[in-house]
Write an enzyme that holds these catalytic residues in place. Sequence first.
Site, PDB file in Angstrom:
ATOM      1  N   ARG A 126       0.866  -1.194   0.000  1.00  0.00           N
ATOM      2  CA  ARG A 126       0.000   0.000   0.000  1.00  0.00           C
ATOM      3  C   ARG A 126       0.900   1.241   0.000  1.00  0.00           C
ATOM      4  O   ARG A 126       0.902   2.025   0.942  1.00  0.00           O
ATOM      5  CB  ARG A 126      -0.912   0.008   1.221  1.00  0.00           C
ATOM      6  CG  ARG A 126      -1.679  -1.270   1.524  1.00  0.00           C
ATOM      7  CD  ARG A 126      -2.478  -1.831   0.395  1.00  0.00           C
ATOM      8  NE  ARG A 126      -3.804  -1.299   0.171  1.00  0.00           N
ATOM      9  CZ  ARG A 126      -4.906  -1.689   0.787  1.00  0.00           C
ATOM     10  NH1 ARG A 126      -4.848  -2.585   1.745  1.00  0.00           N
ATOM     11  NH2 ARG A 126      -6.073  -1.202   0.470  1.00  0.00           N
ATOM     12  N   GLN A 131      -0.015   2.620  -5.802  1.00  0.00           N
ATOM     13  CA  GLN A 131      -1.438   2.970  -5.703  1.00  0.00           C
ATOM     14  C   GLN A 131      -2.238   2.646  -6.969  1.00  0.00           C
ATOM     15  O   GLN A 131      -3.336   2.123  -6.896  1.00  0.00           O
ATOM     16  CB  GLN A 131      -1.553   4.470  -5.433  1.00  0.00           C
ATOM     17  CG  GLN A 131      -2.347   4.756  -4.211  1.00  0.00           C
ATOM     18  CD  GLN A 131      -2.232   6.212  -3.807  1.00  0.00           C
ATOM     19  OE1 GLN A 131      -1.394   6.958  -4.311  1.00  0.00           O
ATOM     20  NE2 GLN A 131      -3.072   6.621  -2.889  1.00  0.00           N
ATOM     21  N   ASP A 134      -3.247  -0.947  -7.120  1.00  0.00           N
ATOM     22  CA  ASP A 134      -3.801  -1.484  -5.875  1.00  0.00           C
ATOM     23  C   ASP A 134      -5.240  -1.981  -6.068  1.00  0.00           C
ATOM     24  O   ASP A 134      -6.204  -1.234  -5.928  1.00  0.00           O
ATOM     25  CB  ASP A 134      -3.732  -0.369  -4.820  1.00  0.00           C
ATOM     26  CG  ASP A 134      -4.170  -0.825  -3.453  1.00  0.00           C
ATOM     27  OD1 ASP A 134      -4.691  -1.950  -3.324  1.00  0.00           O
ATOM     28  OD2 ASP A 134      -4.003  -0.043  -2.503  1.00  0.00           O
ATOM     29  N   SER A 137      -7.696  -1.804  -3.042  1.00  0.00           N
ATOM     30  CA  SER A 137      -8.333  -0.494  -2.850  1.00  0.00           C
ATOM     31  C   SER A 137      -9.414  -0.232  -3.890  1.00  0.00           C
ATOM     32  O   SER A 137     -10.492   0.257  -3.554  1.00  0.00           O
ATOM     33  CB  SER A 137      -7.304   0.633  -2.925  1.00  0.00           C
ATOM     34  OG  SER A 137      -6.488   0.600  -1.793  1.00  0.00           O
ATOM     35  N   TYR A 232      -2.141  -1.386   8.530  1.00  0.00           N
ATOM     36  CA  TYR A 232      -3.234  -2.302   8.847  1.00  0.00           C
ATOM     37  C   TYR A 232      -3.487  -2.323  10.354  1.00  0.00           C
ATOM     38  O   TYR A 232      -2.565  -2.120  11.153  1.00  0.00           O
ATOM     39  CB  TYR A 232      -2.910  -3.727   8.371  1.00  0.00           C
ATOM     40  CG  TYR A 232      -2.946  -3.861   6.876  1.00  0.00           C
ATOM     41  CD1 TYR A 232      -4.151  -3.790   6.189  1.00  0.00           C
ATOM     42  CD2 TYR A 232      -1.777  -4.059   6.141  1.00  0.00           C
ATOM     43  CE1 TYR A 232      -4.195  -3.906   4.805  1.00  0.00           C
ATOM     44  CE2 TYR A 232      -1.807  -4.178   4.750  1.00  0.00           C
ATOM     45  CZ  TYR A 232      -3.030  -4.102   4.098  1.00  0.00           C
ATOM     46  OH  TYR A 232      -3.072  -4.217   2.736  1.00  0.00           O
TER      47      TYR A 232
HETATM   48  P1  NAD Z   1      -8.674  -3.359   5.916  1.00  0.00           P
HETATM   49  O1  NAD Z   1      -9.571  -3.802   4.806  1.00  0.00           O
HETATM   50  O2  NAD Z   1      -7.561  -4.224   6.351  1.00  0.00           O
HETATM   51  O3  NAD Z   1      -9.609  -3.076   7.207  1.00  0.00           O
HETATM   52  C1  NAD Z   1     -10.719  -2.201   7.133  1.00  0.00           C
HETATM   53  C2  NAD Z   1     -10.742  -1.306   8.342  1.00  0.00           C
HETATM   54  O4  NAD Z   1     -11.162  -2.062   9.481  1.00  0.00           O
HETATM   55  C3  NAD Z   1      -9.395  -0.722   8.704  1.00  0.00           C
HETATM   56  O5  NAD Z   1      -9.490   0.696   8.745  1.00  0.00           O
HETATM   57  C4  NAD Z   1      -9.106  -1.312  10.085  1.00  0.00           C
HETATM   58  O6  NAD Z   1      -8.405  -0.408  10.926  1.00  0.00           O
HETATM   59  C5  NAD Z   1     -10.499  -1.565  10.603  1.00  0.00           C
HETATM   60  N1  NAD Z   1     -10.602  -2.511  11.724  1.00  0.00           N
HETATM   61  C6  NAD Z   1      -9.922  -3.653  11.952  1.00  0.00           C
HETATM   62  N2  NAD Z   1     -10.346  -4.223  13.105  1.00  0.00           N
HETATM   63  C7  NAD Z   1     -11.342  -3.434  13.608  1.00  0.00           C
HETATM   64  C8  NAD Z   1     -12.175  -3.497  14.736  1.00  0.00           C
HETATM   65  N3  NAD Z   1     -12.087  -4.467  15.631  1.00  0.00           N
HETATM   66  N4  NAD Z   1     -13.073  -2.506  14.923  1.00  0.00           N
HETATM   67  C9  NAD Z   1     -13.183  -1.474  14.038  1.00  0.00           C
HETATM   68  N5  NAD Z   1     -12.414  -1.371  12.937  1.00  0.00           N
HETATM   69  C10 NAD Z   1     -11.509  -2.340  12.729  1.00  0.00           C
HETATM   70  O7  NAD Z   1      -8.115  -1.909   5.640  1.00  0.00           O
HETATM   71  P2  NAD Z   1      -7.886  -1.178   4.239  1.00  0.00           P
HETATM   72  O8  NAD Z   1      -9.093  -0.432   3.891  1.00  0.00           O
HETATM   73  O9  NAD Z   1      -7.355  -2.154   3.261  1.00  0.00           O
HETATM   74  O10 NAD Z   1      -6.751  -0.158   4.639  1.00  0.00           O
HETATM   75  C11 NAD Z   1      -5.578  -0.615   5.304  1.00  0.00           C
HETATM   76  C12 NAD Z   1      -4.557   0.471   5.446  1.00  0.00           C
HETATM   77  O11 NAD Z   1      -3.930   0.726   4.215  1.00  0.00           O
HETATM   78  C13 NAD Z   1      -5.114   1.810   5.907  1.00  0.00           C
HETATM   79  O12 NAD Z   1      -4.179   2.384   6.778  1.00  0.00           O
HETATM   80  C14 NAD Z   1      -5.205   2.608   4.648  1.00  0.00           C
HETATM   81  O13 NAD Z   1      -5.158   3.994   4.882  1.00  0.00           O
HETATM   82  C15 NAD Z   1      -3.960   2.116   3.957  1.00  0.00           C
HETATM   83  N6  NAD Z   1      -3.999   2.291   2.502  1.00  0.00           N
HETATM   84  C16 NAD Z   1      -2.945   2.929   1.937  1.00  0.00           C
HETATM   85  C17 NAD Z   1      -2.914   3.079   0.563  1.00  0.00           C
HETATM   86  C18 NAD Z   1      -1.753   3.773  -0.087  1.00  0.00           C
HETATM   87  O14 NAD Z   1      -1.007   4.439   0.570  1.00  0.00           O
HETATM   88  N7  NAD Z   1      -1.543   3.582  -1.354  1.00  0.00           N
HETATM   89  C19 NAD Z   1      -3.943   2.579  -0.225  1.00  0.00           C
HETATM   90  C20 NAD Z   1      -5.011   1.934   0.408  1.00  0.00           C
HETATM   91  C21 NAD Z   1      -5.007   1.779   1.786  1.00  0.00           C
END
Ligand code: NAD
Length: 383
Positions: A126, A131, A134, A137, A232
């Site tokens: 990520r 991006q 990805d 996403s 994560y």
């Molecule tokens: P994910 O699908 O792994 O999880 C979804 C959300 O659920 C997350 O925000 C996580 O914190 C939350 N979660 C987990 N356990 C929980 C609980 N018990 N109660 C409430 N919420 C809970 O996450 P994602 O959407 O794939 O994103 C993961 C990370 O990657 C984030 O920090 C996001 O900002 C980052 N990201 C970065 C990029 C980039 O820089 N290119 C792109 C996409 C995502």
Amino acid sequence: MKILILNEGFEKQGHIEKRCAVSVSSVKRMVKRGITVVVQQGAGALSGYPDEAFIEAGGTVQQNCDADLQDADILLCVNRPDESVYTLLKAQALVIGHIDPFFQKQAVEAMAKRRLTTLSVEMIPRSSRAQKMDALSSQASLAGYVMVMQAANHLPSILPMMMTPSGTIKPAKVFIIGAGVAGLQAIATAKRLGANVTAYDTRDVVAEQVESLGGKFLKIDIGETGQTKDGYAKELTDEQKQKQQDAQRDAIADSDIVITTAQLFGRRPPQLISKETLALMRPGSVVMDMAATSGGNVEGSVPGQVATVNGVTVIGYGNWSQFVAKDATDMYANNLYNLLDEFYDDESAQFTLNMDDEILAGCVITHDGEITNGMLKQAYQGV
Ligand code: NAD
């Protein structure tokens, strides 16, 4: 170089894949680079791309692809190919798709043994550079939108406030648990439809993002949570889980729609809502369990189905992005094209497999007969 795309639109374990790994635009761009693109008949039919459109784009369409499987350099997939498919591929062929590697140890080991190079799109880092590739996403953004639309469809009331001579309708209350990519898109969609939105995430760094979309962030003090170096969520302790569930109870009971999007990378998703809590909701309320098909955030959700639990409609469809298969295909096809573009060398007409590159080091999981990803090797050993 020859790239093959099979038709994945057949029933498999009660599910029909509607997406395709290429769009007309991505085929056009690959053909322009001198790549031979073979698409199996009907591959784009469920995402709005007829065979003729791929032919017009410069691809070849055929029904039987057995011979192509044997000489294809790259197999582009939405989902992990079956054994009957990957055993036909030549050694060193590159397979790119959603491999679900943490839960498919046997298949990954078999693909390594076949000396295939497997690139799992779920493992693409990520990072800013990655991006545009990805797929997690791109598909999660669409899933966030779809979950709100599906919930609105099942709710026996409307989302916006409505003031009419026949009476005033209050805006629906939507509670979103997990404010990652899908959750944030769900917040934005529910706000656009006029709902009152509250959200919670264990990573409190997202509070600002929730608020910037017009949502209210529910603050719960469960002690140290934090996130991994990749952003994560970390798994909570049993005590923290209990605290979270207690603190969320009132927000859930008071909501018309609850959407759970919580995931833990490489692990089963956390269970967030019990049947007892569901029983506190008003009859007819709707709960969307994004994680239903991978273990479930909600007790009583049924993978792929709509269930009624204590009078509440609990929806566990899964594969959410394919409700909007055309956009899901376009985004996924762009992700895969961008990946090829990053590593395709026009001069040698080869995909440059530089395992020192941080993107490939992260997402190539088998190569030269070995499992190459350290995180995966550890997970397979149960460390
Ligand atoms: P994910 O699908 O792994 O999880 C979804 C959300 O659920 C997350 O925000 C996580 O914190 C939350 N979660 C987990 N356990 C929980 C609980 N018990 N109660 C409430 N919420 C809970 O996450 P994602 O959407 O794939 O994103 C993961 C990370 O990657 C984030 O920090 C996001 O900002 C980052 N990201 C970065 C990029 C980039 O820089 N290119 C792109 C996409 C995502």
